[in-house]
Design an enzyme around this catalytic site. Structure first.
Site, PDB file in Angstrom:
ATOM      1  CB  SER A 180     -49.171 -15.285  58.722  1.00  0.00           C
ATOM      2  OG  SER A 180     -49.812 -15.138  60.513  1.00  0.00           O
ATOM      3  CD  GLU A 232     -57.865 -17.653  59.360  1.00  0.00           C
ATOM      4  OE1 GLU A 232     -57.018 -17.639  60.039  1.00  0.00           O
ATOM      5  OE2 GLU A 232     -59.082 -17.761  59.415  1.00  0.00           O
ATOM      6  CG  PHE A 279     -67.856 -15.209  65.178  1.00  0.00           C
ATOM      7  CD1 PHE A 279     -68.423 -16.465  64.959  1.00  0.00           C
ATOM      8  CD2 PHE A 279     -66.477 -15.279  64.916  1.00  0.00           C
ATOM      9  CE1 PHE A 279     -67.928 -17.576  64.496  1.00  0.00           C
ATOM     10  CE2 PHE A 279     -65.814 -16.166  64.759  1.00  0.00           C
ATOM     11  CZ  PHE A 279     -66.474 -17.544  64.270  1.00  0.00           C
ATOM     12  CG  ASP A 283     -66.784 -24.403  64.981  1.00  0.00           C
ATOM     13  OD1 ASP A 283     -66.601 -24.783  66.365  1.00  0.00           O
ATOM     14  OD2 ASP A 283     -66.608 -23.221  64.727  1.00  0.00           O
ATOM     15  CG  HIS A 285     -52.920 -15.495  61.698  1.00  0.00           C
ATOM     16  ND1 HIS A 285     -52.435 -16.227  60.699  1.00  0.00           N
ATOM     17  CD2 HIS A 285     -54.153 -15.976  61.551  1.00  0.00           C
ATOM     18  CE1 HIS A 285     -53.237 -16.694  59.833  1.00  0.00           C
ATOM     19  NE2 HIS A 285     -54.319 -16.509  60.355  1.00  0.00           N
TER      20      HIS A 285
END
Ligand code: FAD
Length: 306
Positions: free
Chosen positions: A19, A21, A223, A113, A273
């Site tokens: 999949s 994103e 990150f 977040d 993913h």
């Protein structure tokens, strides 16, 4: 006995499911990149594609526009990310109704977040869904949506311990989630240990590894620090000295991501993913290594004129 399925089938019959994103583009140039990437990746036959949603509804219109186009112009199954942090229930429910009307039947349900960034303390909205589990229940009360949720192989920074973290996942599953996608990680041992932990807690939904190709090492390392993802020394060493050499860095990134995914296949995992960052090349190459080939008739993903 291991709780994991560790068959080692040849790649071609390994039943690989992927999949992809995407995030909603913020400019015309980014829009072009997104649709080119969709056109490149769609023929690989993903189980679904998803589009992120800014916490507090910050990308509400753009996410909706991107998802509506995907639904109208492709045959892809489209999952809408939805966050509930900072919003009253009625606002989130209105977004759910909008997606229902647009034909969306699959959500990636998230708390989101706080505006101060991942890992910082915050108070939820007094009349809001307080976490992912409550949002899953809200979605299921609306309709029998397919619901995917988040999972954290290194635990979420807000969770005091793994037991609390996995308890939240259990609550999401009890409320109707049928799949979890993980936060990105680089250490496959950590992921495998997490899946065993989750199974021991009586959670049997697919835990799909979230794979983040390293487009920019410094950026992803920063990150990762905020998300609680450990960046191993070996990974930093691979990108050392390549700060001003994007071409070599991209080749190394391909090798690193391919190595991670192929190792997971070797450990018996078959669903992946990809956090594409709206870029197709690297993800396409990894899918090729996984044995995925384009379908004969690609869906029409030509962007409609703005
Ligand atoms: P939850 O699962 O509700 O909570 C996360 C963890 O925090 C839980 O495990 C729980 O143990 C702990 N926790 C929650 N509340 C408390 C509390 N009150 N006290 C103590 N512990 C608590 N962000 C976006 O903004 N947009 C997106 O589209 C998006 N997509 C994502 C997709 C995936 C696959 C993943 C893994 C993350 C995504 N995120 C996105 C990031 C996500 O919103 C953040 O990680 C956020 O901080 C947590 O959301 P959640 O739904 O995982 O939270």
């Amino acid at each position: 006995m291991s709780l994991l399925h560790l068959s080692r089938r040849p790649l071609k019959d390994a039943g690989i499911n992927v999949s992809f994103e995407f995030f909603p583009p913020a400019s015309q140039a980014m829009e072009k990149t997104l649709w080119n990437s969709v056109a490149r990746l769609a023929p690989l036959g993903p189980s679904f594609v998803s589009v992120t949603y800014g916490a507090g509804g910050s990308t509400r219109e753009r996410t909706h526009a991107t998802i509506s186009r995907l639904v109208k112009q492709t045959d892809l199954e489209v999952a809408a990310h939805l966050t509930c942090v900072g919003s009253p229930r009625e606002e989130v429910d209105a977004v759910i109704r909008q997606y229902w009307a647009a034909g969306v039947r699959h959500f990636v349900a998230l708390r989101g977040d706080p505006p101060t960034g991942p890992g910082t303390a915050f108070e939820g909205h007094a009349d809001g869904y307080r976490n992912g589990a409550e949002l899953v229940a809200g979605l299921k009360a609306f309709a029998d949506f397919e619901i995917t949720v988040s999972a954290y192989p290194e635990k979420h920074p807000d969770s005091p311990d793994f037991a609390t973290d996995i308890d939240m996942l259990k609550r999401k599953v009890d409320n109707g989630a049928t799949r979890a996608i993980t936060q990105f990680f680089f250490d496959n041992d950590v992921f495998e240990a997490y899946v065993e932990r989750v199974r021991r807690a009586g959670i049997y939904i697919p835990i799909v590894p979230g794979i983040a190709p390293v487009h920019d090492f410094a950026k992803i390392a920063r990150f990762a620090g905020k998300c609680g993802t450990h960046v191993p020394d070996w990974l930093a060493e691979r990108f050392e000295g390549l700060e001003a050499d994007p071409d070599t860095s991209a080749l190394v990134a391909s090798a690193v991501a391919a190595e991670q995914v192929m190792d997971l296949v070797g450990r018996g995992f078959s669903d992946f993913h990809f956090y594409t960052m709206n870029r197709a090349e690297l993800v396409f190459a990894i899918c090729h290594l996984l044995g995925l080939r384009g379908m004969d008739s690609a869906p029409d993903t030509t962007p409609i004129a703005a």
